[in-house]
Design an enzyme around this catalytic site. Structure first.
Site, PDB file in Angstrom:
ATOM      1  N   GLN A   1      -4.211  -1.390   9.791  1.00  0.00           N
ATOM      2  CA  GLN A   1      -4.130  -2.745   9.229  1.00  0.00           C
ATOM      3  C   GLN A   1      -4.689  -3.767  10.220  1.00  0.00           C
ATOM      4  OE1 GLN A   1      -3.074  -3.513   6.013  1.00  0.00           O
ATOM      5  NE2 GLN A   1      -3.765  -5.572   6.483  1.00  0.00           N
TER       6      GLN A   1
ATOM      7  N   LYS B   1       0.841  -1.204   0.000  1.00  0.00           N
ATOM      8  CA  LYS B   1       0.000   0.000   0.000  1.00  0.00           C
ATOM      9  C   LYS B   1       0.874   1.251   0.000  1.00  0.00           C
ATOM     10  CE  LYS B   1      -3.715  -2.497   2.240  1.00  0.00           C
ATOM     11  NZ  LYS B   1      -4.268  -2.991   3.495  1.00  0.00           N
TER      12      LYS B   1
ATOM     13  N   ASP C   1     -10.788   2.980   4.146  1.00  0.00           N
ATOM     14  CA  ASP C   1     -11.054   1.539   4.076  1.00  0.00           C
ATOM     15  C   ASP C   1     -12.552   1.262   4.039  1.00  0.00           C
ATOM     16  OD1 ASP C   1      -9.146  -0.390   3.784  1.00  0.00           O
ATOM     17  OD2 ASP C   1      -8.572  -0.469   5.893  1.00  0.00           O
TER      18      ASP C   1
END
Ligand code: NDP
Length: 286
Positions: A97, A53, A120
């Site tokens: 994460q 990412k 997200d």
């Protein structure tokens, strides 16, 4: 009839080129989109995802900030980190994460992220808005799958979409997005009896279960579009999906490979969401 290979790598690269151009335009106007990624602990898979990412965001010209916290970090410290990022004007997207270590309440951390920076799409506010069809950040994997279907010209309206897997990050939002596009949606999961009876009806079959090569040609309707979300290792340690590619490709009309299908689209949608957040926030002062 051999199926069409849905090339997520190529489609993702094309979208990232467009994102890069938009990032350049924003930078010229004095606003550089910034993505912050919080990584807790030493999990190797999480580290690989995070590095990918980071690399992808800098490749399109975004600022990338990686905050690495030790596995022993307290929940309070994680929440303080999120709070700092919420208030940092150079950061437009925040990603924590997952999974987090068991002593940290994942849902509390997700709820602490500002919904405006929740690229997200996991915050309950964004999930709720998505379900009622309001503009929101949508979970990146299902958003990426919609893009794949769009780019391959797959008809959704009136079609039967069967989703195997009901996780909050893939299966559930995927079904809702397809419902909004007028598909008839069936959800299947580990307690579904006679899975094949459902999957064989699917015009569009999305599989996100985390079971290597579980879905075989017997599960597929001739000519179906099959999207394989799974990322597993086979008996030889090779990366593979939830779909048995070798047998299904002979029967499906279109199919995503693993790797090179859904994966590249997930990270692409993360960048798209971050760009969108920066465009919204920066429009206030440029
Ligand atoms: P979860 O483990 O959170 O959920 C798995 C789902 O699959 C559950 O709903 C479970 O049912 C269902 N399931 C498990 N086994 C079966 C079975 N035999 N038959 C029917 N349903 C079953 O997984 P995720 O959604 O997070 O991920 C799924 C896969 O996708 C993983 O391989 C993951 O690595 C991959 N992934 C890939 C991404 C990408 O970008 N390419 C992004 C995210 C995930 P139940 O609810 O009843 O337990």
């Amino acid at each position: 009839m051999p199926s069409v290979l849905i090339d997520g790598k190529a489609i993702g690269a094309k979208i990232r080129e467009e994102i890069k151009r938009d990032v350049e335009r924003l930078i010229e106007r004095g606003c550089r989109p910034g993505l912050a990624v919080v990584l807790v602990g030493e999990d190797q898979a999480s580290r690989t995802y995070v590095k990918n990412k980071e690399k992808s965001s800098t490749a399109v010209g975004m600022k990338s900030e990686l905050i690495e916290l030790p596995i022993s970090v307290s929940q309070k410290d994680v929440l303080e980190t999120v709070d700092r990022l919420n208030n940092d004007p150079t950061i437009h997207g925040i990603l924590v994460q997952l999974p987090l270590p068991p002593h940290i309440d994942e849902s509390k951390v997700i709820r602490a992220i500002s919904p405006k920076k929740d690229v997200d799409g996991f915050h309950p506010e964004n999930v709720g808005k998505m379900i009622i069809g309001q503009t929101s950040y949508v979970s990146c994997t299902p958003a990426g799958i919609l893009e794949l279907l769009k780019h391959t010209g797959t008809e959704i309206s009136g079609k039967h979409a069967v989703i195997v897997g009901r996780s909050n990050i893939v299966g559930k939002p995927m079904g809702q997005l397809l419902l909004q596009k007028d598909a008839t949606v069936t959800y299947c999961h580990s307690k579904t009896e006679n899975l094949e009876a459902f999957t064989r009806q699917a015009d569009i079959l999305i599989v996100a279960i985390g079971q290597a090569k579980y879905i075989t040609a017997e599960h597929i309707k001739e000519g179906a579009t099959v999207i394989d979300v799974g990322m597993n290792r086979d008996e030889n340690g090779k990366l593979c999906g939830d779909v048995d590619f070798a047998s299904v490709k002979e029967k499906a009309g279109a199919l995503t490979p693993v790797p090179g299908g859904v994966g590249p689209m997930t990270v692409t949608m993360l960048l798209k969401n971050t760009l969108q957040s920066a465009q919204l926030m920066c429009s206030k002062y440029i």
